[in-house]
Design an enzyme around this catalytic site. Sequence first.
Site, PDB file in Angstrom:
ATOM      1  N   LYS A  77     -16.655   3.693  16.488  1.00 40.35           N
ATOM      2  CA  LYS A  77     -15.957   4.127  15.435  1.00 40.35           C
ATOM      3  C   LYS A  77     -15.443   2.141  15.555  1.00 40.35           C
ATOM      4  O   LYS A  77     -14.503   1.750  16.065  1.00 40.35           O
ATOM      5  CB  LYS A  77     -14.661   5.030  14.723  1.00 40.35           C
ATOM      6  CG  LYS A  77     -14.066   5.281  14.010  1.00 40.35           C
ATOM      7  CD  LYS A  77     -13.663   6.618  13.961  1.00 40.35           C
ATOM      8  CE  LYS A  77     -12.540   6.751  12.935  1.00 40.35           C
ATOM      9  NZ  LYS A  77     -11.301   7.828  12.056  1.00 40.35           N
ATOM     10  N   SER A 157     -12.263  11.381   8.662  1.00 35.56           N
ATOM     11  CA  SER A 157     -12.316  10.344   9.144  1.00 35.56           C
ATOM     12  C   SER A 157     -13.539   9.668   9.698  1.00 35.56           C
ATOM     13  O   SER A 157     -13.856   8.524   9.583  1.00 35.56           O
ATOM     14  CB  SER A 157     -10.460   8.636   9.231  1.00 35.56           C
ATOM     15  OG  SER A 157     -11.397   8.913   9.728  1.00 35.56           O
ATOM     16  N   SER A 181      -9.258  13.287  12.378  1.00 36.34           N
ATOM     17  CA  SER A 181     -10.068  13.238  11.897  1.00 36.34           C
ATOM     18  C   SER A 181     -10.941  12.819  13.135  1.00 36.34           C
ATOM     19  O   SER A 181     -11.957  11.891  12.536  1.00 36.34           O
ATOM     20  CB  SER A 181      -9.666  11.194  11.518  1.00 36.34           C
ATOM     21  OG  SER A 181      -9.572  11.455  10.594  1.00 36.34           O
TER      22      SER A 181
END
Lengths: 490, 95
Positions: A77, A157, A181
């Site tokens: 990420k 997210s 998330s």
Amino acid sequence: MSLTDLTLSAMRTGLAAREFSACELTQAHLDAMAANRHLNAFTVETPELALAQAGAADVALASGSAGSLAGIPLGIKDLFCTKGVETTAASRILEGFVPQYESTVSGKLLAAGAVMLGKLNLDEFAMGSSNETSAAGRVISPWKAIGSDAELVPGGSSGGSASAVSARLAAGATGTDTGGSIRQPAAFVGITGIKPTYGRCSRWGVVAFASSLDQAGPMARTVEDCAHMLTAMCGHDPKDTTSLDLPVPDFAALLNADLRGKKIGIPKEYRLDGLDPTIAKLWDDGLAWLRAAGAEPVEVSLPHTKYALPAYYIIAPAEASSNLARYDGVRFGQRVMPEGGSLADMYEATRAAGFGKEVKRRIMIGTYVLSAGFYDAYFTQAQKVRTLIARDFEAAFEVCDLLLTPTAPSAAFAFGAKVDPLDMYLNDVFTVPSSLAGLPAMSVPVGLSADGLPLGLQIIGRPLDEQGVLGAGLALERAAGFTAKPEKRA
Amino acid sequence: MSVDDTTVRRIARLARIGITDAEVAPLAAELSAILGWVEQLAEVDTRGVPPMAAVMPKRHEWRDDAVTDGNVREAVLANAPEALSGFFAVPKVIE
């Protein structure tokens, strides 16, 4: 079957048996990434680096010195700083930022022999539940609803992580979870993800959003895959003062779906009025499956549940407003200098141009609730409510060992479906309370909505009981037999 | 809680985020809606409840008072929008 369809665990076995090389495995994923750029899952692809790391993994595998994730192709990420590879947190303000250091968690994965395929897209600074706030453009879910070609959100997210793992562009990915998330996007795309206990994974080198909540964790296609990654990611780090100095179990070796003697709590406050009947039924199914694995159900009460979201939307923005003060155009990232302007003008112009709408909104909310005259009414009260929420869980865990809930109140939705910020925030209703209490929690895919979209169930455990969470997750996974695959991939 | 235009400008100023006149009214409406919603927390009886300090309480760690890092000026300045003679450069702040 393509190599990319293997689970991470099967890749480990195949690599160890030299059925295929790490270079072949990595190349298969790089090809899949190239064929699926329409998903916009990656912000940066690092093929040369990946192949070099895969080559090193092949040498280690041949010599018997391989780490636990040798040759496993992962996405990282883009909230994790990666040495020499641009890290932007999907924000314009960090465009061009090339970290001179490696985050502890990504460094641990690399030390275990993992291959980094690239950096994964996300909501800007991890603020969002749909991946619509990314400066790098929205991430598209590889799933589509029956009878519709509408593009769907992958959740957020960690939407790039979710989309990439679901579409078989990576064996697994790192996510971060502040209020859901990891778990909500995992549920939206039919994969598995676990947020460990706060403090299990070091936050060092992870771009900060809300430091008292931020926690890294793995996202992968099976519970066992997550367990392998989690063991590599956890561990004490003196560079993070909230990092827990505790031994890290070999979660995968200790996986156990036998739930005899365990009590599973069903929090009655999570039975929302108007809860989607398909989700309600899957929740009942999930409880039946855990019962079949030996567990005993028990109803519990978490009376302050309804206050978790409002408390979260004070605490998280407050911490964000402080953390994001560092983006001022001086030490890193973008600078906008108005002609003849002062230093203050530079700050304001830089931040006006660099931050997106949602980030600005949260910084301003945070600034407001921390400002003189409002601090006690908002921030202190929210932190007191947070104590009550944590106490609710403590009381529940006196009568049960684990909690079972839905992960999200809906399946994935279409882009633009939630324009009102409050409507978007409500999507995190089931994930935020356990974040506020710092508890380990995971999402496991268990079925499909009437429209053919994945739905997940969430297991929440006592502090540090990742093993128990993973065990119940495995029981759900085996009973649910979720084998559906997304269609929208090349 | 209703946030007025003056308050929006004050918060933006405190947060060092430049906003245009056209952004003020929409922001006032959005912030009012969010703050109005979080205000339900006021109804929770928190008398005698301490504010959360740490979700996983732990003893503060001590380390030896020794240098662990340093002599990396180039790395520190590598991402600076503007660096001069080994320093971060900013607009003149003293007349």
